[in-house]
Design an enzyme around this catalytic site. Sequence first.
Site, PDB file in Angstrom:
ATOM      1  N   GLU A  97       0.628  -1.023   0.004  1.00  0.00           N
ATOM      2  CA  GLU A  97       0.054   0.044   0.012  1.00  0.00           C
ATOM      3  C   GLU A  97       0.904   1.103   0.111  1.00  0.00           C
ATOM      4  OE1 GLU A  97      -2.771   1.749  -0.183  1.00  0.00           O
ATOM      5  OE2 GLU A  97      -4.390   0.597   0.716  1.00  0.00           O
ATOM      6  N   ASP A  98       0.237   2.259  -0.387  1.00  0.00           N
ATOM      7  CA  ASP A  98       1.120   3.551  -0.389  1.00  0.00           C
ATOM      8  C   ASP A  98       0.940   4.080   0.969  1.00  0.00           C
ATOM      9  OD1 ASP A  98      -1.758   3.913  -0.828  1.00  0.00           O
ATOM     10  OD2 ASP A  98      -1.397   5.630  -2.121  1.00  0.00           O
ATOM     11  N   ASP A 101      -3.765   5.425   6.321  1.00  0.00           N
ATOM     12  CA  ASP A 101      -4.524   6.735   6.988  1.00  0.00           C
ATOM     13  C   ASP A 101      -5.338   6.370   8.078  1.00  0.00           C
ATOM     14  OD1 ASP A 101      -4.370   9.414   6.794  1.00  0.00           O
ATOM     15  OD2 ASP A 101      -6.189   9.495   5.401  1.00  0.00           O
ATOM     16  N   PHE A 152      -1.420  16.427   4.643  1.00  0.00           N
ATOM     17  CA  PHE A 152      -1.759  15.841   3.184  1.00  0.00           C
ATOM     18  C   PHE A 152      -0.617  15.709   2.379  1.00  0.00           C
ATOM     19  CE2 PHE A 152      -3.804  14.998  -0.781  1.00  0.00           C
ATOM     20  CZ  PHE A 152      -4.664  14.073  -0.551  1.00  0.00           C
ATOM     21  N   ARG A 165       0.877  12.714  -8.780  1.00  0.00           N
ATOM     22  CA  ARG A 165       1.196  11.225  -8.681  1.00  0.00           C
ATOM     23  C   ARG A 165       2.637  10.918  -9.188  1.00  0.00           C
ATOM     24  NH1 ARG A 165      -2.991   7.787  -7.100  1.00  0.00           N
ATOM     25  NH2 ARG A 165      -5.071   8.292  -7.987  1.00  0.00           N
TER      26      ARG A 165
HETATM   27  P1  IMP Z   1      -7.440   5.396   4.184  1.00  0.00           P
HETATM   28  O1  IMP Z   1      -7.804   6.384   4.909  1.00  0.00           O
HETATM   29  O2  IMP Z   1      -6.236   4.660   5.186  1.00  0.00           O
HETATM   30  O3  IMP Z   1      -8.553   4.363   4.087  1.00  0.00           O
HETATM   31  O4  IMP Z   1      -6.800   5.688   3.085  1.00  0.00           O
HETATM   32  C1  IMP Z   1      -7.425   5.717   1.811  1.00  0.00           C
HETATM   33  C2  IMP Z   1      -6.616   6.276   0.667  1.00  0.00           C
HETATM   34  O5  IMP Z   1      -6.707   7.772   0.925  1.00  0.00           O
HETATM   35  C3  IMP Z   1      -5.075   5.975   0.570  1.00  0.00           C
HETATM   36  O6  IMP Z   1      -4.846   4.682  -0.205  1.00  0.00           O
HETATM   37  C4  IMP Z   1      -4.689   7.106  -0.337  1.00  0.00           C
HETATM   38  O7  IMP Z   1      -4.944   6.858  -1.694  1.00  0.00           O
HETATM   39  C5  IMP Z   1      -5.580   8.250   0.249  1.00  0.00           C
HETATM   40  N1  IMP Z   1      -4.787   9.194   1.025  1.00  0.00           N
HETATM   41  C6  IMP Z   1      -4.710   9.095   2.357  1.00  0.00           C
HETATM   42  N2  IMP Z   1      -3.912   9.838   2.951  1.00  0.00           N
HETATM   43  C7  IMP Z   1      -3.521  10.697   2.002  1.00  0.00           C
HETATM   44  C8  IMP Z   1      -2.338  11.749   1.620  1.00  0.00           C
HETATM   45  O8  IMP Z   1      -1.885  12.408   2.508  1.00  0.00           O
HETATM   46  N3  IMP Z   1      -2.293  12.211   0.376  1.00  0.00           N
HETATM   47  C9  IMP Z   1      -2.929  11.415  -0.691  1.00  0.00           C
HETATM   48  N4  IMP Z   1      -3.687  10.491  -0.705  1.00  0.00           N
HETATM   49  C10 IMP Z   1      -4.102   9.920   0.712  1.00  0.00           C
HETATM   50 MG    MG Z   2      -6.046   8.139  -3.622  1.00  0.00          MG
END
Ligand code: IMP
Ligand code: MG
Length: 179
Positions: A97-98, A101, A152, A165
Amino acid sequence: MEKDIQSVLLTEEQIQNKVKELAETLSREYAGKDPVFVGVLKGVVMFFADMMKRINIPCQMDFMWISSYSGTESSGNMVVRKDVSEDLKGRHVVILEDIFDTGNSLDYTYRHLLSKEPASLKICTLLDKPERRNPRVTLQADYVGFTIPNAFVVGYGLDYNEHYRNLPYVGILSPKIYE
Ligand code: IMP
Ligand code: MG
């Protein structure tokens, strides 16, 4: 594009050094297990490709694409847009995963892949933002590149409205872009 970045959080060099370290760890821990690395699109593309070039054991690659029904933040209302194509039953699977969050999407991905009955299922994330975690998400990442503050970030696969990206580093987006 660069003028929208308030500051560079992780340079290309820092990222590549970490990728090397993580790939060495995974190559060692998964030797002889023919693991399947599952990348969660689209944010993982850069990390996935760089990791795969440094993993030096037999393995397979697969991809998933999930998204939330609405809004920019993951809401928990997730849908699988593209499922994996390999049969994961009995396989050693590592989710790449990237960013971890709120954890809503990883939690969903984890449960989805667990239902395919892998022999083992672990999580490797480049970035972890623990301050943002949804308290209902108890999942933890097994391998973490960098723990980052609550800002962010974009670049190295991460987007804001599908842009940025392609930056080779991870930067903090100027709040004026989204305020
Ligand atoms: P989650 O909130 O952990 O479910 O993350 C969902 C998705 O939100 C991640 O896979 C990213 O694509 C996007 N995301 C969360 N935080 C960031 C950020 O700081 N920058 C860009 N994308 C984010
Ligand atoms: Mg995203």
